[in-house]
Design a protein around this motif. Structure first.
Motif, PDB file in Angstrom:
ATOM      1  N   SER A 457      -1.658   4.929   1.663  1.00 61.88           N
ATOM      2  CA  SER A 457      -2.410   6.072   1.955  1.00 61.88           C
ATOM      3  C   SER A 457      -3.862   5.551   3.035  1.00 61.88           C
ATOM      4  CB  SER A 457      -3.084   6.405   0.523  1.00 61.88           C
ATOM      5  OG  SER A 457      -2.292   7.102  -0.316  1.00 61.88           O
ATOM      6  N   PHE A 458      -4.205   4.238   2.872  1.00 60.85           N
ATOM      7  CA  PHE A 458      -5.242   3.825   3.705  1.00 60.85           C
ATOM      8  C   PHE A 458      -4.752   3.890   5.137  1.00 60.85           C
ATOM      9  CE2 PHE A 458      -7.149   0.498   6.151  1.00 60.85           C
ATOM     10  CZ  PHE A 458      -8.464   0.621   5.975  1.00 60.85           C
ATOM     11  N   ALA A 459      -3.517   3.500   5.312  1.00 57.22           N
ATOM     12  CA  ALA A 459      -2.976   3.528   6.680  1.00 57.22           C
ATOM     13  C   ALA A 459      -2.779   4.838   7.213  1.00 57.22           C
ATOM     14  CB  ALA A 459      -1.449   2.867   6.651  1.00 57.22           C
ATOM     15  N   PHE A 460      -2.409   5.878   6.248  1.00 57.37           N
ATOM     16  CA  PHE A 460      -2.272   7.401   6.424  1.00 57.37           C
ATOM     17  C   PHE A 460      -3.690   7.739   6.991  1.00 57.37           C
ATOM     18  CE2 PHE A 460      -2.604  11.701   5.373  1.00 57.37           C
ATOM     19  CZ  PHE A 460      -1.676  12.395   6.185  1.00 57.37           C
ATOM     20  N   SER A 461      -4.654   7.633   6.315  1.00 52.44           N
ATOM     21  CA  SER A 461      -6.010   7.830   6.419  1.00 52.44           C
ATOM     22  C   SER A 461      -6.563   7.334   7.707  1.00 52.44           C
ATOM     23  CB  SER A 461      -6.974   7.788   5.156  1.00 52.44           C
ATOM     24  OG  SER A 461      -6.382   8.112   4.123  1.00 52.44           O
ATOM     25  N   PHE A 462      -6.160   6.182   8.124  1.00 50.19           N
ATOM     26  CA  PHE A 462      -6.581   5.586   9.354  1.00 50.19           C
ATOM     27  C   PHE A 462      -6.203   6.273  10.627  1.00 50.19           C
ATOM     28  CE2 PHE A 462      -7.650   2.147  12.472  1.00 50.19           C
ATOM     29  CZ  PHE A 462      -8.558   1.589  11.600  1.00 50.19           C
ATOM     30  N   GLY A 523      -1.524  -2.857  10.904  1.00 46.82           N
ATOM     31  CA  GLY A 523      -0.374  -3.514  10.463  1.00 46.82           C
ATOM     32  C   GLY A 523      -1.011  -4.959   9.866  1.00 46.82           C
ATOM     33  N   GLY A 524      -1.965  -5.542  10.165  1.00 44.29           N
ATOM     34  CA  GLY A 524      -2.715  -6.721   9.754  1.00 44.29           C
ATOM     35  C   GLY A 524      -3.101  -6.257   8.339  1.00 44.29           C
ATOM     36  N   ILE A 525      -4.095  -5.208   8.487  1.00 43.23           N
ATOM     37  CA  ILE A 525      -4.716  -5.113   7.032  1.00 43.23           C
ATOM     38  C   ILE A 525      -3.762  -4.632   5.911  1.00 43.23           C
ATOM     39  CG2 ILE A 525      -6.146  -3.315   5.813  1.00 43.23           C
ATOM     40  CD1 ILE A 525      -7.789  -2.838   8.358  1.00 43.23           C
ATOM     41  N   SER A 526      -2.472  -3.682   6.263  1.00 44.42           N
ATOM     42  CA  SER A 526      -1.702  -3.472   5.285  1.00 44.42           C
ATOM     43  C   SER A 526      -0.920  -4.967   4.787  1.00 44.42           C
ATOM     44  CB  SER A 526      -0.419  -2.661   5.937  1.00 44.42           C
ATOM     45  OG  SER A 526      -1.083  -1.362   6.324  1.00 44.42           O
ATOM     46  N   ALA A 527      -0.528  -5.762   5.701  1.00 41.09           N
ATOM     47  CA  ALA A 527      -0.037  -7.039   5.324  1.00 41.09           C
ATOM     48  C   ALA A 527      -0.919  -7.945   4.226  1.00 41.09           C
ATOM     49  CB  ALA A 527       0.668  -7.998   6.567  1.00 41.09           C
ATOM     50  N   ILE A 528      -2.045  -7.747   4.840  1.00 36.19           N
ATOM     51  CA  ILE A 528      -3.037  -8.656   3.797  1.00 36.19           C
ATOM     52  C   ILE A 528      -3.161  -7.966   2.469  1.00 36.19           C
ATOM     53  CG2 ILE A 528      -5.432  -9.548   3.563  1.00 36.19           C
ATOM     54  CD1 ILE A 528      -5.634  -9.820   6.679  1.00 36.19           C
ATOM     55  N   ALA A 529      -3.137  -6.521   2.641  1.00 40.16           N
ATOM     56  CA  ALA A 529      -3.382  -5.671   1.176  1.00 40.16           C
ATOM     57  C   ALA A 529      -2.128  -6.086   0.172  1.00 40.16           C
ATOM     58  CB  ALA A 529      -3.772  -4.459   1.511  1.00 40.16           C
ATOM     59  N   PHE A 530      -1.060  -6.043   1.065  1.00 40.29           N
ATOM     60  CA  PHE A 530       0.070  -6.051   0.104  1.00 40.29           C
ATOM     61  C   PHE A 530       0.336  -7.417  -0.435  1.00 40.29           C
ATOM     62  CE2 PHE A 530       2.161  -2.449   2.422  1.00 40.29           C
ATOM     63  CZ  PHE A 530       2.234  -1.628   1.221  1.00 40.29           C
ATOM     64  N   ARG A 531      -0.088  -8.358   0.227  1.00 42.19           N
ATOM     65  CA  ARG A 531      -0.162  -9.878  -0.287  1.00 42.19           C
ATOM     66  C   ARG A 531      -1.196  -9.966  -1.590  1.00 42.19           C
ATOM     67  NH1 ARG A 531      -0.409 -14.852   3.619  1.00 42.19           N
ATOM     68  NH2 ARG A 531       1.514 -13.944   4.390  1.00 42.19           N
ATOM     69  N   GLN A 532      -2.282  -9.238  -1.243  1.00 44.94           N
ATOM     70  CA  GLN A 532      -3.153  -9.433  -2.649  1.00 44.94           C
ATOM     71  C   GLN A 532      -2.758  -8.581  -3.800  1.00 44.94           C
ATOM     72  OE1 GLN A 532      -6.007 -11.466  -2.562  1.00 44.94           O
ATOM     73  NE2 GLN A 532      -5.405 -12.130  -0.595  1.00 44.94           N
ATOM     74  N   THR A 533      -2.144  -7.641  -3.566  1.00 47.78           N
ATOM     75  CA  THR A 533      -1.756  -6.796  -4.587  1.00 47.78           C
ATOM     76  C   THR A 533      -0.715  -7.541  -5.533  1.00 47.78           C
ATOM     77  OG1 THR A 533       0.145  -5.884  -3.195  1.00 47.78           O
ATOM     78  CG2 THR A 533      -1.873  -4.514  -3.587  1.00 47.78           C
ATOM     79  N   ARG A 534      -0.215  -8.660  -4.852  1.00 48.51           N
ATOM     80  CA  ARG A 534       0.775  -9.484  -6.237  1.00 48.51           C
ATOM     81  C   ARG A 534      -0.141  -9.916  -7.072  1.00 48.51           C
ATOM     82  NH1 ARG A 534       4.224 -12.818  -1.543  1.00 48.51           N
ATOM     83  NH2 ARG A 534       5.224 -10.952  -0.523  1.00 48.51           N
ATOM     84  N   LYS A 535      -1.356 -10.388  -6.846  1.00 52.24           N
ATOM     85  CA  LYS A 535      -2.010 -10.637  -7.974  1.00 52.24           C
ATOM     86  C   LYS A 535      -2.344  -9.979  -9.246  1.00 52.24           C
ATOM     87  CE  LYS A 535      -4.766 -13.619  -4.624  1.00 52.24           C
ATOM     88  NZ  LYS A 535      -6.085 -13.980  -4.144  1.00 52.24           N
ATOM     89  N   LEU A 536      -2.028  -8.615  -8.887  1.00 48.52           N
ATOM     90  CA  LEU A 536      -2.212  -7.654  -9.779  1.00 48.52           C
ATOM     91  C   LEU A 536      -1.192  -7.891 -11.071  1.00 48.52           C
ATOM     92  CD1 LEU A 536      -3.466  -4.724  -7.784  1.00 48.52           C
ATOM     93  CD2 LEU A 536      -4.989  -6.150  -9.225  1.00 48.52           C
TER      94      LEU A 536
END
Length: 540
Positions: A457-462, A523-536
């Motif tokens: 959704s962030f990528a879409f809103s961007f 693409g960079g923000i999405s890749a970082i965010a997906f990696r951080q979501t693994r901690k959840l």
């Protein structure tokens, strides 16, 4: 004592013949094979048509790619091998055409000066310059003329001084038409290979008259020899340009003033005094477009403001709707609430309404002169929602909140209903209150389920062009900003303005360079965010 009878050897079981694919079966009606044959015939016909078009315009990259894909399709679907490719090939072709090719072509344009004044080749620029300087030759005779047509292409057929019929089009210089006939009026009446447009059609069709008036048929291969033009569609004359092109010296000379315009490496014809012809051609400029984004003071300052607002808008477009959707989902997930199904239906109505229509409606509602927002909620105050930069930004955030919170409401409702009830009951028995359960159990589990959706959704809103453009067209305008950029413009709408699609000067090279940067950032923000979501996932 009994003796067992000897066991006779049994004949080996017959192996059933391998089943033939229905797409290769000839027995019976053979519908499967015929269907495949018909589909491949259509594919080959479209491929051959594309090859011919690419060959005609000398687009060798498209020609080569089409030829390779066409051969690959025939090999894959007419052989018994490569079974997986029979299913994968269509998807791979669409990926190459609609993703890889588009991105590659965008990258190519980003390294050129393609745009207004540089939209063609050097040959086209020379032709356009000579056309702009055309004047009728003083001693040119008037030739009887007929308008002719061939497969949608218009041309002129004239009768020269010797009585011969010559025919040509904008792409084909005049050449003698064998076996052509001349009518009683002196103009050609029958031209082999061409259809003579009736005089009545030329007189009554206004659109056709405009095409005829702008049509120029070269007299010969040399552009300096001039071209045939007509004003009335029945007679023509030779027009020559006051500009003369010298291909060896790469110069265009204005014969009326003596000014010489020389070709430079920027794709322009420039004179010694710095003046330039309005039409140029596109050339490779390296990283110049990327440097302009950061070194041009007016452009860099404006794009910095647009970039900051883009991040703010994208963040608020995710955080606020998610918070509101989660709040409503928590409220209407309570079994004690009566009429939950009916109320949920009401809350998701904005999600079913087209976004562009909602943006247009809110645009009228926020209008300072006749909008209902000021009348109903601010006692008729004259608040300029669309003219003030900060108010316009607040208004577009509100519009996007109204449009997107139902989506998060549905997502969070599904996530809440999927929560393990035994975990919540155990936490309640251990003395955890509602706020502690919400903070330590519900929110982490909901975020695990919704985090990938929030990132997308962030990528879409961007890149949410629809709301920005339809609500206020990116306005109000930023004073002194190039390319008519506005306070509510985000990067995607800024690219739209820079490309010139909305009007004004177009700079496709700069727009393509900015598109590549936006792609890299998202693409960079999405890749970082997906990696951080693994901690959840540790909370599961």
């Amino acid at each position: 004592m009994t003796v067992d009878a000897p066991t006779l050897p049994q004949a080996p079981a017959e192996t059933p013949p391998p089943r033939e694919s229905h797409a290769r079966r000839w027995r019976g009606l053979g519908w499967g094979f015929l269907a495949k044959l018909a589909l491949m015939a259509l594919v080959n016909a479209f491929g051959v048509m594309t090859l011919l078009s690419a060959f005609r315009v000398e687009s060798w990259v498209v020609f080569s790619a089409t030829l390779v894909l066409l051969l690959a399709a025939d090999i894959v679907y007419f052989t018994k091998r490569a079974l997986p490719l029979k299913y994968l090939l269509p998807g791979l072709v669409f990926l190459l055409v609609f993703q890889v090719f588009i991105f590659g072509y965008t990258a190519y344009i980003a390294f050129t000066n393609y745009g207004t004044g540089h939209a063609g080749t050097q040959e086209q620029a020379v032709e356009a310059a000579l056309v702009q300087g055309e004047r009728r030759v003083e001693d040119s005779p008037t030739y009887p003329l007929s308008v002719v047509e061939r497969v949608g292409e218009l041309g002129f057929a004239i009768v020269d001084e010797n009585g011969d019929v010559l025919v040509g089009s904008a792409e084909q210089p005049l050449e003698e038409a064998a076996d052509a006939a001349v009518g009683s009026g002196g103009a050609p009446s029958d031209v082999p290979g061409w259809e003579v447009v009736p005089r009545a059609t030329v007189i009554t069709d206004a659109a056709l008259q405009e095409q005829i008036a702008s049509l120029r048929v070269p007299v010969s291969e040399d552009p300096n020899d001039g071209s045939i033009r007509t004003r009335d569609g029945s007679s023509g004359a030779v027009y020559e340009s006051t500009l003369v092109w010298d291909a060896e010296a790469q110069t265009i000379t204005d014969t009326t003033t003596g000014t010489v315009y020389a070709a430079n490496d920027k794709g322009s014809f420039v004179a010694e005094d710095g003046s330039a012809l309005p039409t140029g051609w596109y050339v490779n400029v390296g990283f110049e477009n990327f440097f302009r984004l950061f070194t041009d003071p007016a452009l860099a300052q404006t794009l910095l403001s647009v970039t900051v607002w883009t991040f703010v808008f994208a963040t608020l477009s995710v955080v606020l709707p998610f918070a509101l959707g989660l709040l409503l989902a928590l409220i209407y997930n309570d079994a004690r609430l009566k009429g939950r199904r009916f109320l949920r239906t009401l809350y998701i109505l904005p999600y079913a309404f087209p976004a562009f229509m909602s943006a247009l409606l809110f645009r009228g509602m926020f209008n300072a002169e006749f909008g209902v927002i000021n009348d109903l909620f601010f006692f008729g105050a004259n608040i300029n929602w669309l003219g003030d930069p900060w108010l316009a930004r607040a208004a577009v955030v509100w519009v996007n909140l109204w449009l997107t919170y139902p989506y998060y409401f549905l997502v969070c409702t599904g996530a809440l209903q999927a929560l393990p009830q035994d975990t919540l009951e155990a936490a309640s028995l251990d003395g955890a209150g509602r706020s502690r359960q919400l903070r330590s159990i519900i929110l982490p589990l909901v975020l695990v389920a919704t985090a990938p959706l929030l990132i997308s959704s962030f990528a879409f809103s961007f890149n949410n062009f629809t709301v920005i453009y339809m609500f206020n067209n990116g306005g109000p305008a930023i004073p002194g900003a190039p390319y008519a950029l506005g306070a509510t413009d985000i990067l995607i709408s800024a690219i739209y303005d820079i490309s010139g699609v909305s009007g004004g000067a177009a700079d496709y090279g700069l727009a393509s360079a900015l598109s590549i940067l936006v792609f890299a950032v998202v693409g960079g923000i999405s890749a970082i965010a997906f990696r951080q979501t693994r901690k959840l996932e540790e909370f599961q």
